[in-house]
Enzyme design. Structure first.
Site, PDB file in Angstrom:
ATOM      1  N   ALA A  35       0.863  -1.179   0.000  1.00  7.51           N
ATOM      2  CA  ALA A  35       0.000   0.000   0.000  1.00  7.51           C
ATOM      3  C   ALA A  35       0.900   1.229   0.000  1.00  7.51           C
ATOM      4  O   ALA A  35       1.975   1.230   0.597  1.00  7.51           O
ATOM      5  CB  ALA A  35      -0.891   0.001   1.236  1.00  7.51           C
ATOM      6  N   GLY A  71       4.340   7.152   2.876  1.00  9.51           N
ATOM      7  CA  GLY A  71       4.264   5.904   3.586  1.00  9.51           C
ATOM      8  C   GLY A  71       4.158   4.749   2.615  1.00  9.51           C
ATOM      9  O   GLY A  71       3.460   4.834   1.611  1.00  9.51           O
ATOM     10  N   LEU A  72       4.867   3.717   2.925  1.00 11.57           N
ATOM     11  CA  LEU A  72       4.851   2.486   2.147  1.00 11.57           C
ATOM     12  C   LEU A  72       4.645   1.335   3.111  1.00 11.57           C
ATOM     13  O   LEU A  72       5.345   1.252   4.115  1.00 11.57           O
ATOM     14  CB  LEU A  72       6.219   2.263   1.501  1.00 11.57           C
ATOM     15  CG  LEU A  72       6.480   2.765   0.113  1.00 11.57           C
ATOM     16  CD1 LEU A  72       7.959   2.685  -0.198  1.00 11.57           C
ATOM     17  CD2 LEU A  72       5.680   2.018  -0.887  1.00 11.57           C
ATOM     18  N   ALA A  73       3.692   0.498   2.831  1.00 13.85           N
ATOM     19  CA  ALA A  73       3.512  -0.712   3.623  1.00 13.85           C
ATOM     20  C   ALA A  73       3.709  -1.886   2.684  1.00 13.85           C
ATOM     21  O   ALA A  73       2.888  -2.130   1.800  1.00 13.85           O
ATOM     22  CB  ALA A  73       2.123  -0.742   4.248  1.00 13.85           C
ATOM     23  N   CYS A 110      -9.117   0.587   1.807  1.00 11.22           N
ATOM     24  CA  CYS A 110      -9.587   1.868   1.245  1.00 11.22           C
ATOM     25  C   CYS A 110     -11.051   1.809   0.822  1.00 11.22           C
ATOM     26  O   CYS A 110     -11.484   2.562  -0.049  1.00 11.22           O
ATOM     27  CB  CYS A 110      -8.712   2.307   0.070  1.00 11.22           C
ATOM     28  SG  CYS A 110      -6.987   2.494   0.501  1.00 11.22           S
TER      29      CYS A 110
END
Length: 147
Positions: free
Chosen positions: A40, A53-55, A71
């Site tokens: 994400a 942000g990176l997940a 989402c």
């Protein structure tokens, strides 16, 4: 100053990491942000300063994710992890290293290193790594408190 370019470039970083570190061919879903099922991407922007942000699901336990609707988008909730794909028998080699027998810390280390390299290349940054001892951190903390 193009936020769509920025988001697409963050996605491209993740796609390159997955390809270069473990031969996973990931992709985007048209009209949606992120690298679906594996990562994400989200950003916050204030006065043209980005907080990104990176997940990335590296070794994530995904059992609770089956109850989530990412989402609010239905039909795309099934998440996977890099470790899960490797365990399912996908061919994943990192420069001659067999990923099938790595522990979680090693998976995370390989992915972290690749993320830094790909991010640096995509955004044309020079990354310099420096070890900092606990004594140096302690000294910095206390010298900033006395100023």
């Amino acid at each position: 100053m193009d936020l769509h370019w920025y988001l697409r470039t963050l996605e491209e970083v993740v796609i390159r990491v997955l390809s270069s570190s473990c031969s996973i061919q990931a992709s985007r879903l048209e009209g949606l942000t992120g690298v679906w099922k594996l990562a994400a991407v989200g950003i916050r922007v204030s006065h043209w300063i980005t907080y990104h942000g990176l997940a990335l699901n590296v070794t994530t336990n995904l059992c609770l994710f089956k109850w989530m609707v990412p989402c609010g988008i239905h039909g795309h909730g099934h998440q996977v992890s890099i470790k899960g794909l490797v365990r399912e028998g996908k061919l994943c080699i990192d420069h001659g290293t067999d990923l099938h027998h790595l522990d979680d810390a090693s998976f995370i280390h390989i992915t972290h290193k690749s993320l830094i390299e790909e991010f640096s290349q995509a955004f044309q940054l020079e990354y310099c790594y420096k070890n900092i001892s606990a004594a140096m951190l302690y000294e910095r903390k206390h010298s900033s408190l006395t100023k």
